[in-house]
Design an enzyme around this catalytic site. Structure first.
Site, PDB file in Angstrom:
ATOM      1  N   HIS A 122      32.492  -8.746   0.865  1.00  0.00           N
ATOM      2  CA  HIS A 122      32.878  -7.996   2.055  1.00  0.00           C
ATOM      3  C   HIS A 122      34.385  -7.790   2.170  1.00  0.00           C
ATOM      4  CE1 HIS A 122      34.284 -11.723   4.012  1.00  0.00           C
ATOM      5  NE2 HIS A 122      33.246 -12.292   3.410  1.00  0.00           N
ATOM      6  N   ASP A 123      34.754  -6.631   2.663  1.00  0.00           N
ATOM      7  CA  ASP A 123      36.141  -6.293   3.001  1.00  0.00           C
ATOM      8  C   ASP A 123      37.072  -6.204   1.797  1.00  0.00           C
ATOM      9  OD1 ASP A 123      35.931  -6.358   6.052  1.00  0.00           O
ATOM     10  OD2 ASP A 123      35.260  -8.385   5.566  1.00  0.00           O
ATOM     11  N   GLY A 140      35.576 -12.447  -0.586  1.00  0.00           N
ATOM     12  CA  GLY A 140      35.912 -11.513   0.472  1.00  0.00           C
ATOM     13  C   GLY A 140      37.389 -11.207   0.570  1.00  0.00           C
TER      14      GLY A 140
END
Length: 269
Positions: A122-123, A140
């Site tokens: 994520h991200d 992440g």
């Protein structure tokens, strides 16, 4: 040419498909997704909700794109995955969407190749023309600059930055930032000088390569403190964009940068 969609594929009514899209048997395309012109989704791949995929991408079997983040605080918020054009995403690759704790989106550039079993959490933000070899794992919030190659079975810790045109060797681990234009390797990743072969392949001239070599020796092997070495580089090698970028990356690093393999603990680098 019209799109070719196998009748066994499951396409959510809110999905938007471009022209000339090919979707093989047993593909699943989730809600509020966009699939760009000329993209090919092979059998059994899954495109999860809120994913935007650009033109002429090729996604191979059993890849899962836009999955929920592996983040304990994730509560099903609306977050996104955005992928550019002309990417090759091989078997069993996983790319997770962003979090509200982060920037709310995972962003992939164009012209990338992600080999089998690689993972982008994520991200993350991935630049253009990046290669992740088999089973590379990005945690992440990792940022990877353009034209980076990360060799197989390497892992990058969360919030780490990998500078553009760097090459990371296989079975390596990174918990510090890797400066641009560099060659890194090792179980605990260390620097081995500029990525000269990669730089030459990407059109860097001999003057830029020589300047980066000199800058590297001053920054990582002179015995000076970080600020002293960076100031000396600026004084001795002015007006060279690649050197200026190297210096600014090191100054901006919040994590600290990977050390030279000969001077791992020297001078705080």
């Amino acid at each position: 040419m019209s799109s070719q969609i196998h009748p066994s594929a499951i396409i959510h009514p809110t999905a938007e498909l471009g022209a000339d899209v090919r979707i093989d048997p047993y593909v699943v395309v989730g809600a509020d997704t966009k699939i760009g012109d000329g993209t090919f989704l092979e059998t059994h791949c899954v495109i999860q909700a809120n994913t935007e995929i650009g033109k002429n991408n090729h996604i191979h079997p059993n890849a899962v794109i836009g999955g929920e983040p592996q983040h304990a605080a994730f509560k099903g918020e609306r977050t996104f995955t955005r992928i550019g054009d002309n990417n090759i995403i091989r078997e069993c690759v996983t790319i997770h969407r962003g979090t509200v704790q982060g920037v709310q989106e995972t962003v992939i550039g164009s012209g990338c190749m992600f080999m089998a079993y690689s993972h982008i959490a994520h991200d993350c933000k991935i630049g253009d023309h990046v290669i992740l070899a088999n089973a590379v794992q990005l945690a992440g919030h990792v940022e990877v600059g353009r034209n980076v190659t990360i060799s197989g079975m390497s892992a990058v810790q969360q919030f780490i930055r990998i500078g553009e045109y760097s090459f990371l060797g296989g079975a390596s681990g990174y918990k510090l930032d890797v400066p641009p234009f560099m060659l890194a390797h090792g179980v605990r990743g260390m620097l081995f000088g500029p990525n000269l072969i990669g730089l030459k392949r990407n059109g860097f001239d001999s003057a830029a390569c020589k300047a980066l070599k000199k800058a590297y020796k001053i920054i990582f092997r002179s015995g000076l403190t970080k600020e002293q070495s960076l100031a000396q580089v600026e004084e001795e090698l002015p007006g060279i964009p690649q050197v200026a970028r190297l210096v600014s990356f090191i100054r901006e690093s919040k994590n600290g940068v990977v050390p030279d393999h000969k001077q791992r603990c020297a001078n705080g680098h």
